[in-house]
Design a protein around this motif. Structure first.
Motif, mmCIF file in Angstrom:
data_model
loop_
_atom_site.group_PDB
_atom_site.id
_atom_site.type_symbol
_atom_site.label_atom_id
_atom_site.label_comp_id
_atom_site.label_asym_id
_atom_site.label_seq_id
_atom_site.Cartn_x
_atom_site.Cartn_y
_atom_site.Cartn_z
ATOM 1 N N GLU A 32 0.867 -1.169 0.000
ATOM 2 C CA GLU A 32 0.000 0.000 0.000
ATOM 3 C C GLU A 32 0.905 1.221 0.000
ATOM 4 O OE1 GLU A 32 -3.014 2.007 3.121
ATOM 5 O OE2 GLU A 32 -3.361 -0.118 2.670
ATOM 6 N N ALA A 33 0.782 2.044 -1.024
ATOM 7 C CA ALA A 33 1.653 3.220 -1.173
ATOM 8 C C ALA A 33 0.797 4.475 -1.226
ATOM 9 C CB ALA A 33 2.487 3.084 -2.451
ATOM 10 N N LEU A 34 0.946 5.324 -0.224
ATOM 11 C CA LEU A 34 0.179 6.562 -0.150
ATOM 12 C C LEU A 34 1.097 7.754 -0.394
ATOM 13 C CD1 LEU A 34 -1.912 5.692 3.022
ATOM 14 C CD2 LEU A 34 -2.595 5.466 0.623
ATOM 15 N N LEU A 35 0.644 8.652 -1.252
ATOM 16 C CA LEU A 35 1.421 9.841 -1.608
ATOM 17 C C LEU A 35 1.095 10.973 -0.636
ATOM 18 C CD1 LEU A 35 3.359 11.112 -3.734
ATOM 19 C CD2 LEU A 35 1.310 11.795 -5.005
ATOM 20 N N TYR A 36 2.137 11.560 -0.056
ATOM 21 C CA TYR A 36 1.998 12.684 0.879
ATOM 22 C C TYR A 36 2.849 13.850 0.409
ATOM 23 C CZ TYR A 36 0.005 9.437 4.284
ATOM 24 O OH TYR A 36 -0.787 8.525 4.918
ATOM 25 N N ARG A 37 2.548 15.019 0.966
ATOM 26 C CA ARG A 37 3.361 16.205 0.732
ATOM 27 C C ARG A 37 3.986 16.577 2.072
ATOM 28 N NH1 ARG A 37 3.106 19.999 -3.519
ATOM 29 N NH2 ARG A 37 1.150 19.102 -4.177
ATOM 30 N N GLY A 38 5.310 16.667 2.088
ATOM 31 C CA GLY A 38 6.028 16.924 3.325
ATOM 32 C C GLY A 38 6.601 18.318 3.388
ATOM 33 N N PRO A 39 7.678 18.468 4.171
ATOM 34 C CA PRO A 39 8.325 19.776 4.313
ATOM 35 C C PRO A 39 8.757 20.337 2.961
ATOM 36 C CG PRO A 39 9.211 18.202 5.887
ATOM 37 C CD PRO A 39 8.322 17.433 4.956
ATOM 38 N N ARG A 40 8.685 21.629 2.837
ATOM 39 C CA ARG A 40 9.033 22.341 1.594
ATOM 40 C C ARG A 40 8.207 21.836 0.412
ATOM 41 N NH1 ARG A 40 14.738 21.808 3.734
ATOM 42 N NH2 ARG A 40 14.528 19.795 2.772
ATOM 43 N N ARG A 41 7.022 21.289 0.749
ATOM 44 C CA ARG A 41 6.057 20.837 -0.251
ATOM 45 C C ARG A 41 6.570 19.707 -1.140
ATOM 46 N NH1 ARG A 41 1.559 23.031 -0.095
ATOM 47 N NH2 ARG A 41 0.995 22.857 -2.275
ATOM 48 N N ARG A 42 7.615 18.997 -0.691
ATOM 49 C CA ARG A 42 8.143 17.846 -1.444
ATOM 50 C C ARG A 42 7.261 16.637 -1.180
ATOM 51 N NH1 ARG A 42 13.405 17.993 -3.620
ATOM 52 N NH2 ARG A 42 12.555 16.163 -4.688
ATOM 53 N N ARG A 43 7.002 15.894 -2.212
ATOM 54 C CA ARG A 43 6.163 14.705 -2.109
ATOM 55 C C ARG A 43 7.004 13.486 -1.734
ATOM 56 N NH1 ARG A 43 4.409 17.771 -6.369
ATOM 57 N NH2 ARG A 43 2.217 18.313 -6.361
ATOM 58 N N PHE A 44 6.328 12.497 -1.119
ATOM 59 C CA PHE A 44 6.957 11.221 -0.793
ATOM 60 C C PHE A 44 5.863 10.174 -0.672
ATOM 61 C CE2 PHE A 44 5.908 13.096 3.265
ATOM 62 C CZ PHE A 44 5.456 12.031 4.036
ATOM 63 N N LEU A 45 6.253 8.913 -0.758
ATOM 64 C CA LEU A 45 5.334 7.808 -0.530
ATOM 65 C C LEU A 45 5.592 7.219 0.842
ATOM 66 C CD1 LEU A 45 5.676 5.764 -3.860
ATOM 67 C CD2 LEU A 45 3.807 7.282 -3.213
ATOM 68 N N GLU A 46 4.530 6.841 1.515
ATOM 69 C CA GLU A 46 4.649 6.005 2.693
ATOM 70 C C GLU A 46 4.121 4.635 2.274
ATOM 71 O OE1 GLU A 46 2.607 5.833 6.920
ATOM 72 O OE2 GLU A 46 4.094 7.440 6.756
ATOM 73 N N VAL A 47 4.928 3.613 2.462
ATOM 74 C CA VAL A 47 4.644 2.280 1.920
ATOM 75 C C VAL A 47 4.608 1.275 3.063
ATOM 76 C CG1 VAL A 47 5.414 0.515 0.309
ATOM 77 C CG2 VAL A 47 5.841 2.927 -0.216
ATOM 78 N N GLU A 48 3.546 0.445 3.068
ATOM 79 C CA GLU A 48 3.389 -0.631 4.034
ATOM 80 C C GLU A 48 2.835 -1.850 3.317
ATOM 81 O OE1 GLU A 48 0.563 1.193 6.733
ATOM 82 O OE2 GLU A 48 2.174 1.483 8.186
ATOM 83 N N PRO A 49 3.030 -3.049 3.879
ATOM 84 C CA PRO A 49 2.370 -4.213 3.284
ATOM 85 C C PRO A 49 0.855 -4.025 3.330
ATOM 86 C CG PRO A 49 3.984 -4.882 4.922
ATOM 87 C CD PRO A 49 3.841 -3.394 5.034
ATOM 88 N N ALA A 50 0.176 -4.355 2.252
ATOM 89 C CA ALA A 50 -1.277 -4.226 2.234
ATOM 90 C C ALA A 50 -1.882 -5.212 3.249
ATOM 91 C CB ALA A 50 -1.823 -4.509 0.835
#
Length: 160
Positions: A141-159
């Motif tokens: 499961e990969a969720l797209l987030y926006r972090g500091p300085r508006r940079r995006r990242f994925l948080e990934v966990e086993p579904a």
């Protein structure tokens, strides 16, 4: 492990590229072969350990849940996505994914990084969406987030 190509012998065996290591010293063909063998091994482990799943290859194996950074990095590298890299001074020298541990312990963070001024920030949404698609097909499961300085990242966990 010797790959048969001069200058590509590496002690310690195969390690998936997480984006925090140096540029690979092996040839692209030799590295692709190593990745292919490792990924085929991962899929075989899934088939042997996920016997109750409808599609065993689409569910992370127990070792992947224990070592999610390695598992996610291998999946991304096997999909042909480039890993970022750093030089001896820790400066980014290549644009690509970076996989690192996140909270909770079973989660990983995937970022799209590159050399300063190299344009990685402009490509990150497209690239991370591609990373998420690869990982989702493999039971993450990969969720797209926006972090500091508006940079995006994925948080990934086993579904689940």
């Amino acid at each position: 492990m010797a790959s048969g190509e001069e200058g590509t012998e590496r002690p310690g065996g195969f390690e998936a590229a997480t984006g925090d290591g140096p540029v690979r010293a092996t040839t692209p063909q030799a590295r692709a072969a190593e990745v292919r063998v490792a990924f085929e091994g991962l899929l075989q482990i899934r088939r042997l350990t996920n016997t109750r799943a409808g599609d065993p290859a689409a569910v992370p194996a127990p070792w992947e849940r224990r070592l999610p950074v390695r598992a996610v990095a291998l999946a991304l590298e096997a999909a042909g996505l480039p890993a970022s890299a750093v030089d001896d001074a820790g400066q980014r020298v290549a644009t690509g994914y970076r996989v690192s541990a996140a909270e909770p312990p079973a989660a990983v963070r995937v970022e799209w990084l590159g050399p300063h001024g190299g344009g990685a920030a402009q490509d990150e949404e497209r690239a991370l969406t591609e990373c998420a698609a690869v990982l989702t097909r493999l039971g993450w499961e990969a969720l797209l987030y926006r972090g500091p300085r508006r940079r995006r990242f994925l948080e990934v966990e086993p579904a689940a």
